[in-house]
Design a protein around this motif. Sequence first.
Motif, PDB file in Angstrom:
ATOM      1  N   VAL A  73       9.674  13.052   9.699  1.00  0.00           N
ATOM      2  CA  VAL A  73       8.218  12.963   9.833  1.00  0.00           C
ATOM      3  C   VAL A  73       7.545  14.324   9.792  1.00  0.00           C
ATOM      4  CG1 VAL A  73       8.323  10.811  11.132  1.00  0.00           C
ATOM      5  CG2 VAL A  73       8.377  12.994  12.349  1.00  0.00           C
ATOM      6  N   TRP A  74       8.325  15.395   9.881  1.00  0.00           N
ATOM      7  CA  TRP A  74       7.752  16.739   9.781  1.00  0.00           C
ATOM      8  C   TRP A  74       7.543  17.142   8.335  1.00  0.00           C
ATOM      9  CZ3 TRP A  74       6.694  17.422  14.694  1.00  0.00           C
ATOM     10  CH2 TRP A  74       7.561  16.929  15.660  1.00  0.00           C
ATOM     11  N   ASP A  75       7.937  16.284   7.401  1.00  0.00           N
ATOM     12  CA  ASP A  75       7.786  16.565   5.969  1.00  0.00           C
ATOM     13  C   ASP A  75       6.386  16.179   5.519  1.00  0.00           C
ATOM     14  OD1 ASP A  75       8.008  16.970   3.278  1.00  0.00           O
ATOM     15  OD2 ASP A  75       9.438  15.342   2.921  1.00  0.00           O
ATOM     16  N   ASP A  76       5.595  17.151   5.085  1.00  0.00           N
ATOM     17  CA  ASP A  76       4.226  16.893   4.651  1.00  0.00           C
ATOM     18  C   ASP A  76       4.164  16.066   3.373  1.00  0.00           C
ATOM     19  OD1 ASP A  76       3.287  18.361   6.777  1.00  0.00           O
ATOM     20  OD2 ASP A  76       3.165  20.235   5.647  1.00  0.00           O
ATOM     21  N   GLY A  77       5.261  15.966   2.640  1.00  0.00           N
ATOM     22  CA  GLY A  77       5.237  15.244   1.379  1.00  0.00           C
ATOM     23  C   GLY A  77       5.216  13.741   1.516  1.00  0.00           C
ATOM     24  N   ILE A  78       5.398  13.200   2.721  1.00  0.00           N
ATOM     25  CA  ILE A  78       5.431  11.746   2.906  1.00  0.00           C
ATOM     26  C   ILE A  78       4.092  11.122   2.543  1.00  0.00           C
ATOM     27  CG2 ILE A  78       5.635   9.913   4.629  1.00  0.00           C
ATOM     28  CD1 ILE A  78       7.733  11.537   6.036  1.00  0.00           C
ATOM     29  N   LEU A  79       2.988  11.780   2.908  1.00  0.00           N
ATOM     30  CA  LEU A  79       1.667  11.202   2.673  1.00  0.00           C
ATOM     31  C   LEU A  79       1.376  11.008   1.197  1.00  0.00           C
ATOM     32  CD1 LEU A  79      -0.386  13.166   5.333  1.00  0.00           C
ATOM     33  CD2 LEU A  79       0.419  10.830   5.471  1.00  0.00           C
ATOM     34  N   GLY A  80       1.875  11.881   0.360  1.00  0.00           N
ATOM     35  CA  GLY A  80       1.632  11.764  -1.070  1.00  0.00           C
ATOM     36  C   GLY A  80       2.755  11.097  -1.830  1.00  0.00           C
ATOM     37  N   SER A  81       3.690  10.487  -1.122  1.00  0.00           N
ATOM     38  CA  SER A  81       4.855   9.891  -1.766  1.00  0.00           C
ATOM     39  C   SER A  81       4.529   8.503  -2.306  1.00  0.00           C
ATOM     40  CB  SER A  81       6.017   9.812  -0.764  1.00  0.00           C
ATOM     41  OG  SER A  81       5.727   8.853   0.234  1.00  0.00           O
ATOM     42  N   ASP A  82       5.486   7.915  -3.029  1.00  0.00           N
ATOM     43  CA  ASP A  82       5.303   6.570  -3.589  1.00  0.00           C
ATOM     44  C   ASP A  82       6.045   5.514  -2.779  1.00  0.00           C
ATOM     45  OD1 ASP A  82       7.862   7.357  -4.139  1.00  0.00           O
ATOM     46  OD2 ASP A  82       7.786   6.936  -6.302  1.00  0.00           O
ATOM     47  N   ARG A  83       6.303   5.813  -1.505  1.00  0.00           N
ATOM     48  CA  ARG A  83       6.953   4.820  -0.648  1.00  0.00           C
ATOM     49  C   ARG A  83       5.995   3.650  -0.416  1.00  0.00           C
ATOM     50  NH1 ARG A  83       9.116   9.708   1.239  1.00  0.00           N
ATOM     51  NH2 ARG A  83      11.389   9.660   1.437  1.00  0.00           N
ATOM     52  N   GLN A  84       6.508   2.441  -0.537  1.00  0.00           N
ATOM     53  CA  GLN A  84       5.674   1.245  -0.484  1.00  0.00           C
ATOM     54  C   GLN A  84       5.688   0.624   0.912  1.00  0.00           C
ATOM     55  OE1 GLN A  84       6.957  -1.423  -3.572  1.00  0.00           O
ATOM     56  NE2 GLN A  84       6.542   0.037  -5.220  1.00  0.00           N
ATOM     57  N   ILE A  85       4.473   0.339   1.410  1.00  0.00           N
ATOM     58  CA  ILE A  85       4.301  -0.329   2.708  1.00  0.00           C
ATOM     59  C   ILE A  85       3.943  -1.785   2.423  1.00  0.00           C
ATOM     60  CG2 ILE A  85       3.027  -0.341   4.878  1.00  0.00           C
ATOM     61  CD1 ILE A  85       2.321   2.596   4.338  1.00  0.00           C
ATOM     62  N   PRO A  86       4.874  -2.722   2.586  1.00  0.00           N
ATOM     63  CA  PRO A  86       4.583  -4.139   2.293  1.00  0.00           C
ATOM     64  C   PRO A  86       3.430  -4.669   3.160  1.00  0.00           C
ATOM     65  CG  PRO A  86       6.944  -3.778   2.561  1.00  0.00           C
ATOM     66  CD  PRO A  86       6.272  -2.529   3.020  1.00  0.00           C
ATOM     67  N   ILE A  87       2.568  -5.473   2.547  1.00  0.00           N
ATOM     68  CA  ILE A  87       1.403  -5.996   3.261  1.00  0.00           C
ATOM     69  C   ILE A  87       1.825  -6.840   4.467  1.00  0.00           C
ATOM     70  CG2 ILE A  87      -0.597  -7.512   3.088  1.00  0.00           C
ATOM     71  CD1 ILE A  87      -0.969  -4.829   1.753  1.00  0.00           C
ATOM     72  N   GLY A  88       2.888  -7.630   4.305  1.00  0.00           N
ATOM     73  CA  GLY A  88       3.352  -8.454   5.413  1.00  0.00           C
ATOM     74  C   GLY A  88       3.766  -7.623   6.612  1.00  0.00           C
ATOM     75  N   LEU A 124       0.852  -1.188   0.000  1.00  0.00           N
ATOM     76  CA  LEU A 124       0.000   0.000   0.000  1.00  0.00           C
ATOM     77  C   LEU A 124       0.883   1.230   0.000  1.00  0.00           C
ATOM     78  CD1 LEU A 124      -2.798  -0.755   2.659  1.00  0.00           C
ATOM     79  CD2 LEU A 124      -2.954  -0.970   0.175  1.00  0.00           C
ATOM     80  N   LEU A 125       0.437   2.265  -0.667  1.00  0.00           N
ATOM     81  CA  LEU A 125       1.097   3.557  -0.587  1.00  0.00           C
ATOM     82  C   LEU A 125       0.568   4.303   0.640  1.00  0.00           C
ATOM     83  CD1 LEU A 125       0.990   4.690  -4.338  1.00  0.00           C
ATOM     84  CD2 LEU A 125       2.868   3.556  -3.116  1.00  0.00           C
ATOM     85  N   PRO A 126       1.286   5.313   1.130  1.00  0.00           N
ATOM     86  CA  PRO A 126       0.772   6.082   2.276  1.00  0.00           C
ATOM     87  C   PRO A 126      -0.634   6.621   2.048  1.00  0.00           C
ATOM     88  CG  PRO A 126       3.071   6.627   1.889  1.00  0.00           C
ATOM     89  CD  PRO A 126       2.653   5.730   0.764  1.00  0.00           C
ATOM     90  N   ALA A 127      -0.938   7.080   0.828  1.00  0.00           N
ATOM     91  CA  ALA A 127      -2.283   7.581   0.535  1.00  0.00           C
ATOM     92  C   ALA A 127      -3.320   6.461   0.605  1.00  0.00           C
ATOM     93  CB  ALA A 127      -2.304   8.247  -0.843  1.00  0.00           C
ATOM     94  N   ASP A 128      -2.932   5.242   0.190  1.00  0.00           N
ATOM     95  CA  ASP A 128      -3.845   4.098   0.288  1.00  0.00           C
ATOM     96  C   ASP A 128      -4.155   3.776   1.749  1.00  0.00           C
ATOM     97  OD1 ASP A 128      -3.740   3.853  -2.474  1.00  0.00           O
ATOM     98  OD2 ASP A 128      -2.052   2.452  -2.407  1.00  0.00           O
ATOM     99  N   LEU A 129      -3.114   3.798   2.583  1.00  0.00           N
ATOM    100  CA  LEU A 129      -3.318   3.509   3.993  1.00  0.00           C
ATOM    101  C   LEU A 129      -4.204   4.569   4.634  1.00  0.00           C
ATOM    102  CD1 LEU A 129      -2.772   1.848   6.500  1.00  0.00           C
ATOM    103  CD2 LEU A 129      -0.642   3.127   6.824  1.00  0.00           C
ATOM    104  N   LEU A 130      -4.028   5.818   4.248  1.00  0.00           N
ATOM    105  CA  LEU A 130      -4.885   6.882   4.771  1.00  0.00           C
ATOM    106  C   LEU A 130      -6.342   6.615   4.435  1.00  0.00           C
ATOM    107  CD1 LEU A 130      -5.252   9.632   6.131  1.00  0.00           C
ATOM    108  CD2 LEU A 130      -4.771  10.706   3.914  1.00  0.00           C
ATOM    109  N   MET A 131      -6.614   6.189   3.192  1.00  0.00           N
ATOM    110  CA  MET A 131      -7.991   5.879   2.812  1.00  0.00           C
ATOM    111  C   MET A 131      -8.527   4.665   3.561  1.00  0.00           C
ATOM    112  SD  MET A 131      -8.354   6.735  -1.260  1.00  0.00           S
ATOM    113  CE  MET A 131      -7.184   5.513  -1.808  1.00  0.00           C
ATOM    114  N   LEU A 132      -7.660   3.661   3.789  1.00  0.00           N
ATOM    115  CA  LEU A 132      -8.079   2.492   4.568  1.00  0.00           C
ATOM    116  C   LEU A 132      -8.480   2.900   5.987  1.00  0.00           C
ATOM    117  CD1 LEU A 132      -8.343  -0.572   5.099  1.00  0.00           C
ATOM    118  CD2 LEU A 132      -5.883  -0.586   5.599  1.00  0.00           C
TER     119      LEU A 132
END
Length: 528
Positions: free
Chosen positions: A208-223, A152-160
């Motif tokens: 973590v003070w960077d607001d750009g993390i939420l819209g980034s393409d960093r991948q959160i592995p499901i496991g 999941l991307l950070p934006a996906d997790l936010l929607m979840l």
Amino acid sequence: MGASSSTEQISPEQREAESLAASTGALSALEKAFSTLSDPETKTIPITSLKECFKLSIDYPNCEASFKPESFPALLNHLGPSILDHFFISDKDGLNWITFLNSYTKCCGRMPTSNSLNNLLKVFGSAVVKSGATTGMQIESTDADYKINGYLLPADLLMLLWMCWVMSWSSRNRQMVKENAMFGLPDVNNLVLSAVSSCVEGGAELNVWDDGILGSDRQIPIGKLHVWVLKTVPNLPECLVQFVHSRISNSASQQDVLEPSSSSSGDSHSIAPSNNYLLTPGRAWSVSLTLRSTMRDEMLKTCFAPDAAEVKENLLYRSSLHGKGLSRFWSNVEGYNGPILVVISATSEDHSWSIGALTHQGFVNKDTFYGTSGSLYAISPVFNHLTSSGKEKNFVYSHLHVPGYEAKPKPVGIAFGGSIGNERIFMDEDFSKLIVRHHAYDKTYQSGALFPNQGYLPTEAHVLEVEVWGLGGEKVKEAQNMFLKRELLFTEQRRKVDLKTFSNWEDSPEKMMMDMVSNPNAVRREER
């Protein structure tokens, strides 16, 4: 309905289905719902009735968070159909009694938390696809089981997380079953940043003070996401269970749900009342995902209360309202013998952050540590939950000044974890200075940072605000009110002076003292 009054006519399949449903405690509600939703002729529930049952019609005119994915409204529109596709699969005639029970148990039955989380991710992934968006999750299904891979991307997790928030809100507000309810979306960025920091490669070094993390393409592995949920927010999968159960239960009393409310939808579902508190709806919901039973219900009042008065019921102390300092704190929390959450906002190195401590018993004035259980929280900007380690029991320290001379005076203030002089968290008696130490000093609570970039050396911070929330329920609060009334009565009685006793100068204590000073031997001569 399918259930027979004669046990001889019940098939083994039906008996097993009813037994599994009964184990959830929902069999009675399911019987009423089936009777309401089913067609009397076919004795099945038409799929159209279930679609109406899980329909979610909402609007959110405001949002606490600065980042809001554009695809979220469409995702909510497909939440109900996604639940039906995965759990309530019917044939052309609809769902009979046995199929209805098995469908409910498949979603809401007793199962490991990891399985419940997979159910939640399945529904979320299906809703994303139906909305026309894309996701990095991959669901591999077999006849007997399925596996979820990908990321999941950070934006996906936010929607979840927002989807779970909406389901929780809907479960506690019956008007949302049919009305076009209006409410605000909370800021749960602390949860997203927590998952990113824990699951993304190199996440611990991110700013973590960077607001750009939420819209980034960093991948959160499901496991790794599974591990983070089980450790940090283990009650998150319960949001889906509660939503399904509440919708089915409410379907049995649709007429009550459809009655007009005394207030407008926008007023009933606003998150504004608690925005001024440290414990915002999003932060309160984050903490509630770690709690169970009464404490969780009381915490959710702060998230979903319809007005500010109901939110304030659980607020025992607020430094900006009642005044800073240990004495003001004590006058508001004394006598509250139940779970208490302390939230502290502080600033250090030009950054503000919030931490919390949960104690399962009230505060007492002692010069030693005490308590039986508790938790520490990093609340903002990154959420973290540190439970008891089981090694020591230095949960709470709360010491006021004592009258008289002390040869070795103990620190005056409030502390959690560690030891006297090396507390994990220590706040001085003026509520102006906060000291946070590394977890190496503490064997009571689990290891982990309480704020971003916490180092090995003790950190001294300036306290901005302190709040104390009671989570014991109405009975505990009533008991405290009675205690405070008794204390006030005793105080007034001690202040009363019988003026008649001192109306005569000859009988006054002042004259007696003056006589003794002027002639100390007078008493002895009288005795002779």
